[in-house]
Scaffold this motif. Structure first.
Motif, PDB file in Angstrom:
ATOM      1  N   GLU A 173       0.825  -1.521  -0.147  1.00  0.00           N
ATOM      2  CA  GLU A 173      -0.255   0.079   0.350  1.00  0.00           C
ATOM      3  C   GLU A 173       0.824   1.262  -0.426  1.00  0.00           C
ATOM      4  O   GLU A 173       0.276   1.831  -0.578  1.00  0.00           O
ATOM      5  CB  GLU A 173      -0.901  -0.122   1.071  1.00  0.00           C
ATOM      6  N   ASN A 174       1.906   0.841   0.976  1.00  0.00           N
ATOM      7  CA  ASN A 174       3.208   2.471   0.537  1.00  0.00           C
ATOM      8  C   ASN A 174       2.938   2.713  -0.365  1.00  0.00           C
ATOM      9  O   ASN A 174       3.611   3.581  -0.967  1.00  0.00           O
ATOM     10  CB  ASN A 174       3.780   1.752   1.576  1.00  0.00           C
ATOM     11  N   ILE A 175       3.268   1.404  -1.145  1.00  0.00           N
ATOM     12  CA  ILE A 175       5.287   1.510  -2.318  1.00  0.00           C
ATOM     13  C   ILE A 175       3.022   1.926  -3.431  1.00  0.00           C
ATOM     14  O   ILE A 175       3.747   3.267  -4.533  1.00  0.00           O
ATOM     15  CB  ILE A 175       4.932   0.644  -3.050  1.00  0.00           C
ATOM     16  N   GLU A 176       2.274   2.077  -3.813  1.00  0.00           N
ATOM     17  CA  GLU A 176       0.695   2.133  -4.841  1.00  0.00           C
ATOM     18  C   GLU A 176       0.944   3.259  -4.043  1.00  0.00           C
ATOM     19  O   GLU A 176       0.752   4.236  -5.434  1.00  0.00           O
ATOM     20  CB  GLU A 176       0.388   1.215  -4.098  1.00  0.00           C
ATOM     21  N   ALA A 184       1.214   6.751  -6.726  1.00  0.00           N
ATOM     22  CA  ALA A 184      -0.026   7.216  -7.074  1.00  0.00           C
ATOM     23  C   ALA A 184       0.716   8.864  -7.257  1.00  0.00           C
ATOM     24  O   ALA A 184       0.001   9.220  -8.548  1.00  0.00           O
ATOM     25  CB  ALA A 184      -1.028   7.181  -6.743  1.00  0.00           C
ATOM     26  N   SER A 185       1.343   9.333  -5.840  1.00  0.00           N
ATOM     27  CA  SER A 185       1.799  10.874  -5.850  1.00  0.00           C
ATOM     28  C   SER A 185       2.515  10.696  -6.342  1.00  0.00           C
ATOM     29  O   SER A 185       2.715  11.987  -7.803  1.00  0.00           O
ATOM     30  CB  SER A 185       2.872  10.535  -4.383  1.00  0.00           C
ATOM     31  N   ALA A 186       3.774   9.924  -7.405  1.00  0.00           N
ATOM     32  CA  ALA A 186       4.929  10.448  -8.614  1.00  0.00           C
ATOM     33  C   ALA A 186       3.853  10.471  -9.662  1.00  0.00           C
ATOM     34  O   ALA A 186       3.958  11.279 -10.082  1.00  0.00           O
ATOM     35  CB  ALA A 186       6.023   9.396  -8.625  1.00  0.00           C
ATOM     36  N   LYS A 187       2.569  10.505  -9.900  1.00  0.00           N
ATOM     37  CA  LYS A 187       2.089  10.201 -11.546  1.00  0.00           C
ATOM     38  C   LYS A 187       1.250  11.302 -10.760  1.00  0.00           C
ATOM     39  O   LYS A 187       1.538  11.985 -12.329  1.00  0.00           O
ATOM     40  CB  LYS A 187       1.111   9.301 -11.916  1.00  0.00           C
ATOM     41  N   ARG A 188       0.787  12.077 -10.251  1.00  0.00           N
ATOM     42  CA  ARG A 188      -0.057  13.265 -10.138  1.00  0.00           C
ATOM     43  C   ARG A 188       1.060  14.439  -9.667  1.00  0.00           C
ATOM     44  O   ARG A 188       0.876  15.446 -10.724  1.00  0.00           O
ATOM     45  CB  ARG A 188      -0.896  13.070  -9.245  1.00  0.00           C
ATOM     46  N   GLN A 189       2.093  13.954  -9.819  1.00  0.00           N
ATOM     47  CA  GLN A 189       2.519  15.446  -9.251  1.00  0.00           C
ATOM     48  C   GLN A 189       3.490  15.226 -11.150  1.00  0.00           C
ATOM     49  O   GLN A 189       3.951  16.796 -11.307  1.00  0.00           O
ATOM     50  CB  GLN A 189       5.103  14.890  -8.558  1.00  0.00           C
ATOM     51  N   LYS A 190       4.150  14.324 -11.903  1.00  0.00           N
ATOM     52  CA  LYS A 190       4.517  14.233 -13.452  1.00  0.00           C
ATOM     53  C   LYS A 190       3.268  15.311 -13.848  1.00  0.00           C
ATOM     54  O   LYS A 190       3.713  15.381 -14.677  1.00  0.00           O
ATOM     55  CB  LYS A 190       4.594  13.375 -13.706  1.00  0.00           C
ATOM     56  N   LYS A 191       1.826  14.255 -13.739  1.00  0.00           N
ATOM     57  CA  LYS A 191       1.109  15.178 -14.625  1.00  0.00           C
ATOM     58  C   LYS A 191       0.262  16.266 -14.251  1.00  0.00           C
ATOM     59  O   LYS A 191       0.013  17.127 -15.222  1.00  0.00           O
ATOM     60  CB  LYS A 191      -0.392  14.093 -14.315  1.00  0.00           C
ATOM     61  N   ALA A 192       0.783  16.824 -12.990  1.00  0.00           N
ATOM     62  CA  ALA A 192       0.531  18.406 -12.608  1.00  0.00           C
ATOM     63  C   ALA A 192       1.601  19.405 -13.041  1.00  0.00           C
ATOM     64  O   ALA A 192       1.771  20.829 -13.930  1.00  0.00           O
ATOM     65  CB  ALA A 192       0.780  18.276 -11.457  1.00  0.00           C
TER      66      ALA A 192
END
Length: 381
Positions: free
Chosen positions: A311-314, A318-326
């Motif tokens: 869960e921590n890795i997911e 997910a946070s890294a994907k959001r930052q990259k998308k932002a």
């Protein structure tokens, strides 16, 4: 990538196979093999030899006779179909239970048909009681073996590894017995020895894989960067080539006994043992890699530690994907705002007429700066 280069990388262990990540594929293949084996056991059944069913066994020394001549000489007197196997220069013929007089008549008939003296023919009467004792002791040995395996793996590793290993062993037994039933080979005491041997071989391969998984997954905690599944797959990939090479080296002599010894050399008494070993080694290697390991990973992933780690890795991914998308969205916005700012005229600007382009005339707002008094005269003088 060329096949030769990929093969060399695979042999060196440079290519990692995602085996743990495809449990449905391996379970589907195992389910088909198990169903096929159960169908063989139900439809054809195991062909038990004379050691289990009882009967008469004739040993005939007639190296120049053919198998058809030997079978006809025995069947012509007994009136039933016999089982003929060649063991070196001798023939081993198995029939149903015969009385002493019937055995003497068979020996005399074979001597006349094949033209050999009576002393070249020997007989042996086997009772079914002996076969029952052998079967009972074989089951007892199997049960004791399973209990000892569970205890050993539970103490050395853990209970989940013991459960996965036992499931793989049962998987190997069912498939080997099913293929044995489809082949029609006779089940003899040598067959039972082969079954017990493949259990030990399959367990050896599973222990090697489990030991590597235990070593690789030991440092994992809630802040690790890989899950238990990924760590187990790395451990399995590092031992994959070793397991395959070990199996290949062990199968070659067994295949020689099965295909060359029993077919070309006529060593029929060895094919019972060699078939069990040949099938069991292949299935045992497959089960230790593709059945026991994925099952162990699924059981371990349910533990709180490794569930929290996943869960921590997911969440981090997910946070890294959001930052990259932002970040990508901000970059696109900056590119869109740049041309718009360049086209807007500054405050107080008027468009100039003429020309094909858009010219901007800047009108200065506020009072103009007038020259100081007396400056013009002084400059003139």
């Amino acid at each position: 990538m060329p096949f030769s280069s990929a093969f060399r990388r695979f042999v060196r262990g440079d290519i990692a196979a995602d085996i743990v990540g495809r449990p449905k594929l391996w379970y589907s293949i195992s389910a088909l093999l198990v169903l096929f084996s159960i169908a063989g056991l139900l439809i054809r059944g195991l062909n038990f030899g004379v050691e289990f069913t009882g009967g008469s066994v004739f040993t005939i020394k007639a190296p120049n006779a053919s198998i058809e001549q030997v079978r006809e000489s025995v069947d012509g007197q007994t009136g039933s179909e016999s089982i003929v196997q060649k063991a070196g220069d001798n023939w081993r013929v198995t029939t149903g239970e015969l009385s002493s007089n019937e055995i003497a008549l068979v020996e005399q008939h074979v001597s006349d048909e094949l033209g050999i003296p009576d002393k070249e023919i020997s007989s042996q009467q086997v009772g079914s009681t002996w076969g029952g004792d052998v079967s009972e002791k074989a089951w007892q040995a199997l049960i004791v073996f399973m209990i000892l395996i569970v205890i050993y793996l539970s103490v050395t590793f853990e209970s989940r590894m013991a459960l996965a290993a036992v499931v793989a062993l049962v998987h190997d037994l069912i498939i080997t017995a099913g293929i044995y039933a489809w082949s029609g080979f006779h089940v003899t005491p040598a067959t039972l020895l082969g079954f017990l041997t493949i259990l030990g071989y399959s367990l050896y391969d599973a222990v090697v894989v489990f030991d590597m998984i235990k070593e690789v997954t030991k440092p994992l905690n809630e802040r690790s960067k890989i899950t238990y599944s990924q760590a187990a797959n790395q451990a399995l990939s590092s031992t994959l080539v070793r397991s395959l090479n070990t199996t290949l080296v062990a199968i070659l002599p067994v295949a020689s006994i099965l295909f060359i010894g029993s077919t070309l050399l006529g060593a029929g008494t060895l094919k019972d043992l060699s078939l069990a070993l040949f099938v069991g080694m292949i299935v045992g290697t497959y089960s230790s890699i593709c059945v026991a390991t994925p099952m162990l990973v699924q059981l371990k992933e349910r533990e709180p530690l490794y569930r929290t780690l996943r869960e921590n890795i997911e969440r981090r991914e997910a946070s890294a994907k959001r930052q990259k998308k932002a970040g990508a969205a901000d970059g696109e916005a900056d590119e869109d705002d740049g041309p718009a700012d360049a086209q807007e005229p500054p405050e107080g600007a008027e468009p100039a007429s003429g020309g094909t382009g858009v010219a901007v005339k800047v009108v200065q707002a506020g009072p103009r700066n007038q020259p100081k008094k007396g400056t013009r005269g002084r400059r003139r003088s």
